[in-house]
Design an enzyme around this catalytic site. Structure first.
Site, PDB file in Angstrom:
ATOM      1  N   GLY A  10       0.818  -1.210   0.000  1.00 57.32           N
ATOM      2  CA  GLY A  10       0.000   0.000   0.000  1.00 57.32           C
ATOM      3  C   GLY A  10       0.851   1.257   0.000  1.00 57.32           C
ATOM      4  O   GLY A  10       0.562   2.223   0.717  1.00 57.32           O
ATOM      5  N   SER A  12       1.553   3.476  -2.409  1.00 59.90           N
ATOM      6  CA  SER A  12       1.363   4.511  -3.429  1.00 59.90           C
ATOM      7  C   SER A  12       0.864   5.835  -2.870  1.00 59.90           C
ATOM      8  O   SER A  12       1.059   6.889  -3.486  1.00 59.90           O
ATOM      9  CB  SER A  12       0.382   4.018  -4.507  1.00 59.90           C
ATOM     10  OG  SER A  12      -0.879   3.711  -3.929  1.00 59.90           O
ATOM     11  N   TYR A 150     -13.944  -2.859   9.562  1.00 59.54           N
ATOM     12  CA  TYR A 150     -12.609  -2.247   9.605  1.00 59.54           C
ATOM     13  C   TYR A 150     -11.993  -2.410  10.990  1.00 59.54           C
ATOM     14  O   TYR A 150     -10.829  -2.800  11.123  1.00 59.54           O
ATOM     15  CB  TYR A 150     -12.730  -0.772   9.233  1.00 59.54           C
ATOM     16  CG  TYR A 150     -11.434  -0.003   9.228  1.00 59.54           C
ATOM     17  CD1 TYR A 150     -10.545  -0.116   8.161  1.00 59.54           C
ATOM     18  CD2 TYR A 150     -11.109   0.863  10.274  1.00 59.54           C
ATOM     19  CE1 TYR A 150      -9.359   0.604   8.141  1.00 59.54           C
ATOM     20  CE2 TYR A 150      -9.928   1.579  10.269  1.00 59.54           C
ATOM     21  CZ  TYR A 150      -9.058   1.452   9.199  1.00 59.54           C
ATOM     22  OH  TYR A 150      -7.889   2.171   9.186  1.00 59.54           O
TER      23      TYR A 150
END
Length: 242
Positions: A10, A12, A150
């Site tokens: 992750g 980016s 989450y």
């Protein structure tokens, strides 16, 4: 020790991109994992030519994670430091979450770390040195309304971290977790300035966090100076959760 190989999933945007910059700036060789944000990750790599190398993979897929580690080793060398940062958020009333949504959140946030850790550990164990840092959330510590999936996935990361630290400590591998609070990333785009101010006032320090503040904590946990720290959850939330 610099020039070690670090894989950041992750990488980016947000915390992942800041972490890639922090490690590259400190002299590490950075494998920047990404799924779909090709333009952003290549712009990031252009800031540190040869130091940050993009690698595409869906880390919720076992097969793609295996291919990812093979590609990183061929290009940069074995992964010595793993930062499990890939994740997605999902806001929904619990009674409206579909089984497919639930599974996707767990796959991206939690199962991805399982896959990556299993791929990284054999070479770390052989070398009797390694660092694994997972990126949870303060909601993994205390839970959040309308973010049950989450919160559950991020809580699972904390459990994985603590248990794996006990298992891998004898092999010279530390496993730690950072639990960010409200950080100024793309996930905050839907919040108004007024909303952000309210959130800031809920912290002890009166401000929101930055991705680089989280990145610097991750960089420290990966360093030689942190070799007596393992199984810990470091809250980076400005005192919102204590």
């Amino acid at each position: 020790m610099k020039e070690r190989v670090v894989l950041i999933t992750g990488a980016s945007r947000g915390i992942g991109a800041a972490t890639a910059r922090a490690f590259a700036g400190a002299g590490y060789r950075v494998a920047a994992g990404y799924h779909t944000s090709q333009q952003q990750v290549h712009q990031l790599a252009a800031e540190f030519p040869g130091q940050i190398v993009p690698f595409q993979a869906d880390v919720s897929s076992r097969e793609e994670v295996q291919a990812l580690f093979e590609q990183v080793e061929q290009r940069l060398g074995p992964v010595e430091i793993l930062v499990c940062n890939a994740g997605i958020a999902h806001q929904e009333l619990f009674t409206q979450i579909t089984p497919q949504q639930w599974q996707q959140v767990l796959d991206v946030n939690l199962s991805s770390a399982f896959h990556c850790c299993q791929m990284a550990l054999p070479s770390m164990i052989r070398r009797r040195w390694g660092r694994i840092i997972t990126v949870s959330s303060m909601w993994g510590q205390v839970g959040a309304s309308c973010e049950v999936a989450y919160s559950a996935a991020k809580a699972g990361l904390i459990g994985l971290t603590r248990a794996l630290a006990k298992e891998e400590g004898p092999s010279g591998i530390t496993v730690n977790c950072v639990a960010p609070g409200v950080i100024e990333t793309d996930m905050m785009q839907g919040f108004s300035d007024e909303d952000k101010e309210v959130l800031a006032q809920e912290t002890a320090v009166g401000s929101l966090g930055t991705p680089m503040q989280v990145a610097q904590a991750i960089l420290f946990l990966a360093s030689e100076q942190a070799d007596y720290i393992t199984g810990q959850v470091l809250g980076i939330n400005g005192g919102m959760v204590m």
